[in-house]
Enzyme design. Structure first.
Site, PDB file in Angstrom:
ATOM      1  N   HIS A  55     -52.361  31.526 -19.793  1.00  0.00           N
ATOM      2  CA  HIS A  55     -52.187  30.071 -19.591  1.00  0.00           C
ATOM      3  C   HIS A  55     -52.073  29.327 -20.923  1.00  0.00           C
ATOM      4  CE1 HIS A  55     -53.612  30.801 -15.420  1.00  0.00           C
ATOM      5  NE2 HIS A  55     -54.428  31.640 -16.028  1.00  0.00           N
ATOM      6  N   SER A  65     -33.689  18.617 -41.291  1.00  0.00           N
ATOM      7  CA  SER A  65     -33.316  17.470 -40.473  1.00  0.00           C
ATOM      8  C   SER A  65     -32.454  16.544 -41.319  1.00  0.00           C
ATOM      9  CB  SER A  65     -34.588  16.753 -40.026  1.00  0.00           C
ATOM     10  OG  SER A  65     -34.309  15.388 -39.770  1.00  0.00           O
ATOM     11  N   LYS A  85     -38.923  18.264 -42.469  1.00  0.00           N
ATOM     12  CA  LYS A  85     -38.688  19.187 -41.364  1.00  0.00           C
ATOM     13  C   LYS A  85     -38.131  20.541 -41.787  1.00  0.00           C
ATOM     14  CE  LYS A  85     -39.132  18.482 -37.509  1.00  0.00           C
ATOM     15  NZ  LYS A  85     -38.306  17.716 -36.570  1.00  0.00           N
ATOM     16  N   GLU A 144     -34.405  28.435 -31.046  1.00  0.00           N
ATOM     17  CA  GLU A 144     -34.091  27.437 -30.016  1.00  0.00           C
ATOM     18  C   GLU A 144     -32.719  27.723 -29.402  1.00  0.00           C
ATOM     19  OE1 GLU A 144     -34.881  23.339 -31.377  1.00  0.00           O
ATOM     20  OE2 GLU A 144     -36.246  24.269 -32.783  1.00  0.00           O
TER      21      GLU A 144
END
Ligand code: ARG
Length: 459
Positions: free
Chosen positions: A156, A277, A283, A290
């Site tokens: 979980h 970024s 970033k 992704e």
């Protein structure tokens, strides 16, 4: 390009229909396999006396010339051709005249395309499997370096019990090994030759299907001519194996994304495998993972396309089936891209052992072991579980951990607790006590690693 089947028609095909119908933009990819299949077919036609030997020879020479010219770029594919089969045959006829016109004897584009896809998938899945093997080797190499790197195991997404990074990585090794097995299995089942099925009902010529099957490296001819040209179950099987492979890469990617967040900081990606970024200077984004996660949806979509395409089709060939190639080739292309980037990204990432360990040391990951301690002192597991639960609640209320909770507090909860509880709940004890086969202790993981290495070595 003029149509080979023009005889029956009194008009040219509408230009829009022509473009709509044409598949050369995506089946041109199979030109090598198409030519290989035609060479085998012509050899058989010559050997069986169906066409003169001299013509077979001319055809084969012509086809070899076309192959060389397509490979070198001297010959370009005609984008207005209906498909790769028509293009190669027309070019052959242009080069070798009447001999070329004999090539399509005892053959249909239906058995030809069914052959070409099988040959192409066989070649391209071999490439996918080679990349997969490389990734598996990277993973076991990493695992070998991290048999002592303690980290939290989760359920979980809550810290559950201690494992090691090696153990975690090896979980993916077994998943990917099964993916490889599924691909190998699908290719094995696909490896039967449809050539000679003709359009659907075989042929009246005395062909030798066993010869073409053997020349092209197939196990045997497909036993039923209708089945040979009708089914694309092998595309769906391979599509499924690829979709599952992507699902595995996607789950792994999701973990990498979490692990390199500032909240986890378990790993840091190499600069070559991350992006920045356009606005936020701080970033460092895990775009590769992704994209893998995103592309997984696309490959699942390809599988859905294949299954949906087939589900309502009457036997035998239907033009719907032309859609098989776009879907299965896209699935392969996406998987190849993903494997090619994921592997070096993993190989170059930096592991923050301290952070992994710190995460394992907090969060009561040793609570099960604390309960097990009482079980070893004679308590039933359910009682031990309850007592430990109250201790955890006490720790949370007082800002302590099981390691820092004083012995008096332990004894208050249960007199069986002794000083040795601290040893029993130490992270190393919890981990290295998990000696069950397939478990995370260094000893068990080393055995697992040997099994994985053997399985990869045997691929
Ligand atoms: N381009 C076609 C395909 O990919 C080849 C087979 C055409 N056969 C036919 N009967 N029209 O399926």
């Amino acid at each position: 390009m003029a149509k080979m089947w023009a005889g029956r028609f009194s008009k040219e095909v509408d230009e829009t229909v022509n473009a709509f119908n044409s598949s050369i933009s995506f089946d041109g990819r199979m030109y090598r396999q198409d030519i290989r299949g035609s060479i085998a077919h012509a050899t058989m036609l010559g050997d069986c006396g169906i066409i003169p030997h001299a013509d077979a020879k001319k055809i084969i020479e012509g086809l070899k010339g076309i192959l060389a010219d397509l490979d070198s770029g001297a010959l370009l594919m005609d984008p207005t051709a209906e498909d790769i089969h028509m293009f190669v045959e027309a070019e052959l006829t242009r080069r070798s005249g009447d001999a070329g016109k004999r090539l399509h004897t005892a053959r249909s584009r239906n058995d030809q395309v069914a052959l070409d896809i099988r040959l192409t998938l066989r070649d391209e899945i071999a490439e996918v499997r080679a990349l997969l093997k490389k990734l598996l080797q990277t993973l076991t190499k990493l695992a070998a370096q991290h048999t002592e790197t303690v980290m939290p195991g989760y359920t979980h997404l809550q810290r559950a019990q201690p494992v090691t990074l090696a153990h975690h990585l090896l979980a993916y090794v077994w998943m990917l090994l099964r993916d490889d097995g599924r691909l190998a299995d699908a290719v094995k089942r696909m490896n039967y030759c449809p050539l000679g099925a003709g359009a659907l009902a075989g042929t009246t010529y005395p062909i030798d299907r066993k010869q073409t099957a053997a020349l092209l490296g197939f196990e045997a001819p497909v036993p039923n001519s209708l089945d040979a040209v009708s089914d694309r179950d092998f595309c769906a099987e391979i599509g499924n194996a690829l979709a599952l492979l992507m699902v595995h890469l996607s789950r792994f990617s999701e973990e990498i994304i979490l692990w390199c967040s500032w909240e986890f900081r378990f790993i840091e990606l190499d600069d070559a495998y991350a992006t920045g970024s356009s606005i936020m200077p701080q970033k460092k984004n895990p775009d590769v993972t992704e994209l893998i996660r995103g592309k997984t949806g696309r490959v699942i979509g390809d599988l859905t396309t294949l299954l949906t395409m087939l589900k309502g089709l009457p036997l035998a060939y239907n033009k719907d089936m032309q859609e098989d190639k776009g879907a299965i080739f896209d699935a392969i292309d996406q998987v190849v891209l993903c494997l090619k980037t994921f592997d070096p990204m993993l190989a170059t990432m930096r592991v923050n052992k301290e952070n992994l360990r710190a995460a394992a040391a907090k969060g009561f990951i040793n609570a099960t072991d604390c309960a097990d301690y009482l079980v070893k002192k004679g308590l039933p597991f359910r009682d031990a579980y309850k007592i430990t639960g109250t201790l955890v609640a006490k720790c949370i209320a007082e800002g302590l951990t099981l390691e820092t909770l004083p012995l008096e507090a332990y004894k208050e909860a249960c007199p069986q607790f002794e000083e040795d509880v601290y040893q029993a709940i130490a992270l190393e004890t919890c981990l290295n006590g998990r000696i069950s086969e397939g478990g995370p202790s260094a000893a068990a993981v080393k055995e697992q690693l040997a099994l994985a290495d053997a399985a990869i070595g045997a691929l």
